[in-house]
Scaffold this motif. Structure first.
Motif, PDB file in Angstrom:
ATOM      1  N   VAL A 130       0.876  -1.171   0.000  1.00 25.99           N
ATOM      2  CA  VAL A 130       0.000   0.000   0.000  1.00 25.99           C
ATOM      3  C   VAL A 130       0.914   1.222   0.000  1.00 25.99           C
ATOM      4  CG1 VAL A 130      -2.000   1.087   1.076  1.00 25.99           C
ATOM      5  CG2 VAL A 130      -1.595  -1.356   1.421  1.00 25.99           C
ATOM      6  N   GLU A 131       1.111   1.786  -1.169  1.00 26.66           N
ATOM      7  CA  GLU A 131       2.095   2.862  -1.344  1.00 26.66           C
ATOM      8  C   GLU A 131       1.655   3.760  -2.490  1.00 26.66           C
ATOM      9  OE1 GLU A 131       4.537   5.476  -1.234  1.00 26.66           O
ATOM     10  OE2 GLU A 131       5.287   3.920   0.142  1.00 26.66           O
ATOM     11  N   ASP A 132       1.562   5.095  -2.231  1.00 29.68           N
ATOM     12  CA  ASP A 132       1.089   6.001  -3.268  1.00 29.68           C
ATOM     13  C   ASP A 132       2.204   6.697  -4.045  1.00 29.68           C
ATOM     14  OD1 ASP A 132       1.972   7.662  -1.291  1.00 29.68           O
ATOM     15  OD2 ASP A 132       0.135   8.857  -1.132  1.00 29.68           O
ATOM     16  N   ASP A 133       3.455   6.435  -3.683  1.00 29.15           N
ATOM     17  CA  ASP A 133       4.587   6.955  -4.448  1.00 29.15           C
ATOM     18  C   ASP A 133       4.848   5.975  -5.591  1.00 29.15           C
ATOM     19  OD1 ASP A 133       7.204   7.416  -5.456  1.00 29.15           O
ATOM     20  OD2 ASP A 133       7.808   8.379  -3.585  1.00 29.15           O
ATOM     21  N   ALA A 134       4.486   6.375  -6.810  1.00 26.82           N
ATOM     22  CA  ALA A 134       4.544   5.454  -7.946  1.00 26.82           C
ATOM     23  C   ALA A 134       5.950   4.925  -8.198  1.00 26.82           C
ATOM     24  CB  ALA A 134       4.019   6.146  -9.203  1.00 26.82           C
ATOM     25  N   ALA A 135       6.953   5.791  -8.109  1.00 29.91           N
ATOM     26  CA  ALA A 135       8.335   5.368  -8.376  1.00 29.91           C
ATOM     27  C   ALA A 135       8.814   4.377  -7.319  1.00 29.91           C
ATOM     28  CB  ALA A 135       9.254   6.589  -8.425  1.00 29.91           C
ATOM     29  N   LEU A 136       8.514   4.670  -6.053  1.00 34.35           N
ATOM     30  CA  LEU A 136       8.930   3.765  -4.976  1.00 34.35           C
ATOM     31  C   LEU A 136       8.191   2.440  -5.080  1.00 34.35           C
ATOM     32  CD1 LEU A 136      10.465   3.122  -2.399  1.00 34.35           C
ATOM     33  CD2 LEU A 136       8.668   4.315  -1.096  1.00 34.35           C
ATOM     34  N   ALA A 137       6.891   2.500  -5.375  1.00 33.60           N
ATOM     35  CA  ALA A 137       6.108   1.267  -5.502  1.00 33.60           C
ATOM     36  C   ALA A 137       6.673   0.387  -6.613  1.00 33.60           C
ATOM     37  CB  ALA A 137       4.648   1.597  -5.784  1.00 33.60           C
ATOM     38  N   GLU A 138       7.002   0.983  -7.738  1.00 36.15           N
ATOM     39  CA  GLU A 138       7.562   0.218  -8.861  1.00 36.15           C
ATOM     40  C   GLU A 138       8.883  -0.434  -8.466  1.00 36.15           C
ATOM     41  OE1 GLU A 138       8.882   0.894 -13.558  1.00 36.15           O
ATOM     42  OE2 GLU A 138       8.053   2.555 -12.381  1.00 36.15           O
TER      43      GLU A 138
ATOM     44  N   TRP B 218       2.481   5.253   5.558  1.00 37.00           N
ATOM     45  CA  TRP B 218       1.738   6.033   6.556  1.00 37.00           C
ATOM     46  C   TRP B 218       0.702   6.929   5.889  1.00 37.00           C
ATOM     47  CZ3 TRP B 218       3.191   6.560  12.012  1.00 37.00           C
ATOM     48  CH2 TRP B 218       2.434   7.508  12.696  1.00 37.00           C
ATOM     49  N   MET B 219       1.076   7.555   4.778  1.00 34.16           N
ATOM     50  CA  MET B 219       0.201   8.514   4.099  1.00 34.16           C
ATOM     51  C   MET B 219      -0.255   7.937   2.767  1.00 34.16           C
ATOM     52  SD  MET B 219      -0.012  11.026   6.220  1.00 34.16           S
ATOM     53  CE  MET B 219      -0.750  12.302   5.193  1.00 34.16           C
ATOM     54  N   VAL B 220      -1.489   7.455   2.701  1.00 38.36           N
ATOM     55  CA  VAL B 220      -2.057   6.948   1.455  1.00 38.36           C
ATOM     56  C   VAL B 220      -3.428   7.573   1.241  1.00 38.36           C
ATOM     57  CG1 VAL B 220      -0.802   4.757   1.364  1.00 38.36           C
ATOM     58  CG2 VAL B 220      -2.922   4.905   2.682  1.00 38.36           C
TER      59      VAL B 220
END
Length: 233
Positions: A9-17, A55-57
């Protein structure tokens, strides 16, 4: 070896990828969402082995998602690792008190996170770390498809083998008939719920060697079944 299911569960697209790439390389089955509400639905529909939770999504904070996962029967014991840029001690304590098992502050090394996830899974789900599953005096060779109890070979049919394997991968967890039907027979199965009870009886008869051994399958009234030493006389 069972393939570990991860909910990211992560809204940072680059980090999630980046994380998806690293964990898929380690043979994790990764599901991803940027939305807290959707994360709760995904966790209910397909219970993960571990949750990586920012934490922030969107829609719900990670803290609230963690709190609700801990309240839901199916995910109450699923390990959760919080990912956050908030490094203050008060925030770390708040995350852990809400129910997180670990807390990783950004920026972090993906390799270190992979190692932390592996350590948590080895602690709470040792079945994911090898090809032999054990509980009490029961041992299952998942490659050779053999089961032994106190060293004695226990013959099992294919359905009973899958059922026991599922219990061994989740020791102590209580599974409803519906959950067992989805996990062991598959979500598209047309099999009736009472069929689960029939196979539980067959598994009990085989694994207990017609009363030679004590029962390790506990019936939880109005809830389901669990592999649990509390079931032993």
């Amino acid at each position: 070896m069972p393939r570990a299911k991860m909910l990211l569960v992560e809204d940072d697209a680059a980090l999630a990828e980046l994380l998806i790439w690293h964990f898929k390389r380690e043979d994790f089955d990764v599901s991803h969402t940027v939305d807290g509400e959707e994360a709760l639905l995904m966790a209910q529909e397909n219970v993960p082995d571990i949750v990586l939770l920012d934490w922030m999504v969107e829609s719900l904070s990670g803290i609230e998602v963690c709190r609700r996962l801990r309240r839901m029967t199916g995910t109450a014991n699923v390990p959760i690792i919080m990912l956050t840029a908030r490094g203050e001690e008060e925030d770390r304590v708040r995350g852990l008190e809400t129910g997180a098992d670990d807390y990783v502050t950004k920026p972090f090394s993906p390799r270190e996170l992979v190692a932390r996830v592996g350590a948590v899974l080895r602690r709470v789900r040792p079945a994911l770390a090898g090809e032999t599953l054990t509980f009490a005096d029961v041992e299952m060779d998942t490659v050779g498809h053999k089961v032994r109890r106190s060293g004695q070979v226990i013959p099992l049919g294919p359905t009973e083998f899958r059922l026991l394997k599922h219990f061994l991968e989740h020791p102590g967890w209580v599974f409803s008939r519906e959950r067992l039907l989805d996990s062991v027979w598959g979500q598209d199965s047309d099999i009736e719920l009472r069929t689960v009870d029939v196979h539980i009886r067959r598994l009990r008869k085989a694994i207990n060697a017609d009363g030679q051994y004590q029962d390790i399958i506990r019936t939880v009234r109005s809830a389901g079944y669990a592999l649990d030493t509390e079931g032993m006389a």
